[in-house]
Design an enzyme around this catalytic site. Structure first.
Site, PDB file in Angstrom:
ATOM      1  N   TYR A  32       0.755  -1.074  -0.120  1.00 19.86           N
ATOM      2  CA  TYR A  32      -0.082  -0.001   0.057  1.00 19.86           C
ATOM      3  C   TYR A  32       0.845   1.286   0.038  1.00 19.86           C
ATOM      4  O   TYR A  32       2.180   1.199   0.301  1.00 19.86           O
ATOM      5  CB  TYR A  32      -0.880  -0.155   1.207  1.00 19.86           C
ATOM      6  CG  TYR A  32      -0.322   0.230   2.665  1.00 19.86           C
ATOM      7  CD1 TYR A  32       0.278  -0.599   3.200  1.00 19.86           C
ATOM      8  CD2 TYR A  32      -0.402   1.648   3.202  1.00 19.86           C
ATOM      9  CE1 TYR A  32       1.096  -0.181   4.352  1.00 19.86           C
ATOM     10  CE2 TYR A  32       0.033   1.953   4.311  1.00 19.86           C
ATOM     11  CZ  TYR A  32       1.027   1.129   5.098  1.00 19.86           C
ATOM     12  OH  TYR A  32       1.529   1.316   5.971  1.00 19.86           O
ATOM     13  N   LYS A 146       6.274  -1.922   1.668  1.00 13.71           N
ATOM     14  CA  LYS A 146       5.286  -1.312   2.600  1.00 13.71           C
ATOM     15  C   LYS A 146       3.987  -2.158   2.490  1.00 13.71           C
ATOM     16  O   LYS A 146       3.295  -2.139   1.351  1.00 13.71           O
ATOM     17  CB  LYS A 146       4.833  -0.044   1.991  1.00 13.71           C
ATOM     18  CG  LYS A 146       4.102   0.931   2.987  1.00 13.71           C
ATOM     19  CD  LYS A 146       3.831   2.462   2.457  1.00 13.71           C
ATOM     20  CE  LYS A 146       3.162   3.289   3.138  1.00 13.71           C
ATOM     21  NZ  LYS A 146       3.102   3.505   4.587  1.00 13.71           N
ATOM     22  N   GLU A 178      12.889   2.340  13.680  1.00 13.75           N
ATOM     23  CA  GLU A 178      12.083   3.394  13.606  1.00 13.75           C
ATOM     24  C   GLU A 178      10.955   3.321  14.537  1.00 13.75           C
ATOM     25  O   GLU A 178      11.273   2.592  15.539  1.00 13.75           O
ATOM     26  CB  GLU A 178      11.521   3.330  12.047  1.00 13.75           C
ATOM     27  CG  GLU A 178      10.766   1.561  11.927  1.00 13.75           C
ATOM     28  CD  GLU A 178      10.384   1.622  10.491  1.00 13.75           C
ATOM     29  OE1 GLU A 178       9.994   2.615   9.442  1.00 13.75           O
ATOM     30  OE2 GLU A 178       9.978   0.585   9.904  1.00 13.75           O
ATOM     31  N   LEU A 202      11.384   1.365   6.948  1.00 13.26           N
ATOM     32  CA  LEU A 202      10.438   1.792   5.718  1.00 13.26           C
ATOM     33  C   LEU A 202      11.466   3.032   5.334  1.00 13.26           C
ATOM     34  O   LEU A 202      11.634   4.006   5.973  1.00 13.26           O
ATOM     35  CB  LEU A 202       9.219   2.121   5.914  1.00 13.26           C
ATOM     36  CG  LEU A 202       8.318   2.584   4.549  1.00 13.26           C
ATOM     37  CD1 LEU A 202       7.981   1.244   3.948  1.00 13.26           C
ATOM     38  CD2 LEU A 202       7.017   3.441   5.030  1.00 13.26           C
TER      39      LEU A 202
HETATM   40  C1  LIG Z   1       6.707   1.845   9.701  1.00 11.56           C
HETATM   41  C2  LIG Z   1       6.484   2.977   9.108  1.00 11.56           C
HETATM   42  N1  LIG Z   1       7.642   3.968   8.781  1.00 11.56           N
HETATM   43  C3  LIG Z   1       7.861   4.873   8.379  1.00 11.56           C
HETATM   44  C4  LIG Z   1       6.793   5.585   8.031  1.00 11.56           C
HETATM   45  C5  LIG Z   1       6.855   6.865   7.119  1.00 11.56           C
HETATM   46  O1  LIG Z   1       6.918   6.971   5.960  1.00 11.56           O
HETATM   47  P1  LIG Z   1       6.314   8.206   5.147  1.00 11.56           P
HETATM   48  O2  LIG Z   1       7.187   9.417   5.474  1.00 11.56           O
HETATM   49  O3  LIG Z   1       6.494   7.825   3.348  1.00 11.56           O
HETATM   50  O4  LIG Z   1       4.756   8.408   5.286  1.00 11.56           O
HETATM   51  C6  LIG Z   1       5.724   5.028   7.964  1.00 11.56           C
HETATM   52  C7  LIG Z   1       4.061   5.639   7.289  1.00 11.56           C
HETATM   53  O5  LIG Z   1       3.390   5.258   7.393  1.00 11.56           O
HETATM   54  C8  LIG Z   1       5.276   3.599   8.547  1.00 11.56           C
HETATM   55  O6  LIG Z   1       4.461   2.951   8.672  1.00 11.56           O
END
Ligand SMILES: Cc1ncc(COP(=O)(O)O)c(C=O)c1O
Length: 291
Positions: A32, A146, A178, A202
């Site tokens: 997603y 993702k 994270e 991610l």
């Molecule tokens: C596990 C995780 N890490 C990092 C992020 C941040 O990603 P982004 O800046 O692309 O929203 C998300 C965003 O949903 C996430 O679910």
């Protein structure tokens, strides 16, 4: 009534139905994206679409649309909503097939997309900052994909929800990875640090924007291993995501982070991020803008 997109059709959400044998429902077999949209301008759309392509190829699901087709579907959905700021959620699953772990042959991926009002933390909340708790990162080892299989993230997020906190910050083998739904940056002695990209985090689109803004404005930023002790002794902790933008954590596991309020480097980055967002909105009409 909110309009959504399902397998080639724009339709009211009440009419959007997926068969129970969809592998997204049965196995969490899909990927997603969530794209923030400000004043009807999708933010970093090409970067989100590139990450979608990487996630799809990472799990061997055929990308059903070209870049141009994705853009067209997203613009149409954004234009169909009554609100200006939106979060466009879209997912692609492997499709509908008899239940069997091995990939089915010749199935069409299922594509679902919806757009909801985007709720970023309001200014008052940013001024106060938020609380976080910590936990061991017990997710799988492909956190760079993702995936819609988010049970690990949901269980970890629930820990902070039950503690009335904004996020759960994660450590694996004594090192920061994270948070349950965001990336993490720490500040010590005027330098910013964050874990480098790899299979354990991610690759956040907001993480990249923060990186570009730091580089363009001479803020010292290192990508390296960050130990649990460093996180616990940090002057500042920030979490970043498309919905949280850049958000300060001022209390960790019940103890103060630094002075217990948003720090100076956070304030600088927050302002830079807001300025950048406005630049993107002014460029309007869906143009790519860099820091
Ligand atoms: C596990 C995780 N890490 C990092 C992020 C941040 O990603 P982004 O800046 O692309 O929203 C998300 C965003 O949903 C996430 O679910």
């Amino acid at each position: 009534m909110s309009m959504v997109f399902l397998n080639g059709k724009h339709l009211p959400i009440e009419e959007a139905k997926v068969p129970v044998l969809d592998r997204g429902f049965i196995f969490g077999d899909g990927v997603y994206e969530l794209v923030p949209v400000y004043a009807r301008v999708p933010f970093r759309l090409d970067e989100h679409l590139s990450r979608l392509e990487r996630s799809l190829s990472g799990v061997g699901i055929r990308n059903p649309y070209s870049r141009a087709q994705w853009r067209e579907i997203i613009f149409k959905l954004v234009d169909a909503q009554p609100f200006e700021d939106q979060g466009v959620y879209f997912q692609v699953t492997r499709g509908v097939a008899k239940r069997d772990h091995a990939f089915p042959k010749n199935v069409e991926p299922t594509v679902f997309m919806m757009s909801n009002p985007l709720v970023n933390p309001p200014k008052e909340q940013v001024e106060k900052g938020g609380r976080a708790v910590t936990a061991q990162d017990n997710r799988w080892l492909r956190c760079d994909i993702k995936s819609i299989s988010l049970i690990g993230n949901c269980l970890l997020r629930q820990l902070s929800a039950e503690a009335g906190a904004a996020e759960t910050i994660l450590f694996r083998e004594g090192k920061l990875t994270e948070a349950s739904a965001s990336n993490v940056f720490v500040v010590k002695g005027g330098r910013i640090a964050s874990p480098a990209k790899g299979n354990l985090i991610l690759p956040g689109i907001t993480y990249d924007v923060v990186t570009e803004l730091a580089h363009a404005n001479g803020l010292p930023l290192d990508f390296r291993d960050v130990t649990e002790a460093e996180v616990r002794n940090a002057d500042e902790i920030w979490v970043t995501s498309s919905s949280k933008e850049v958000f300060p954590i001022v209390e960790l596991d019940g103890g103060k982070v630094g002075e217990g309020r948003p720090g100076p480097l956070f304030r600088r980055m927050y302002d830079l991020y807001q300025e950048f967002k406005h630049k993107v909105m002014r460029a309007g009409k869906r143009e790519a803008v860099s820091a």
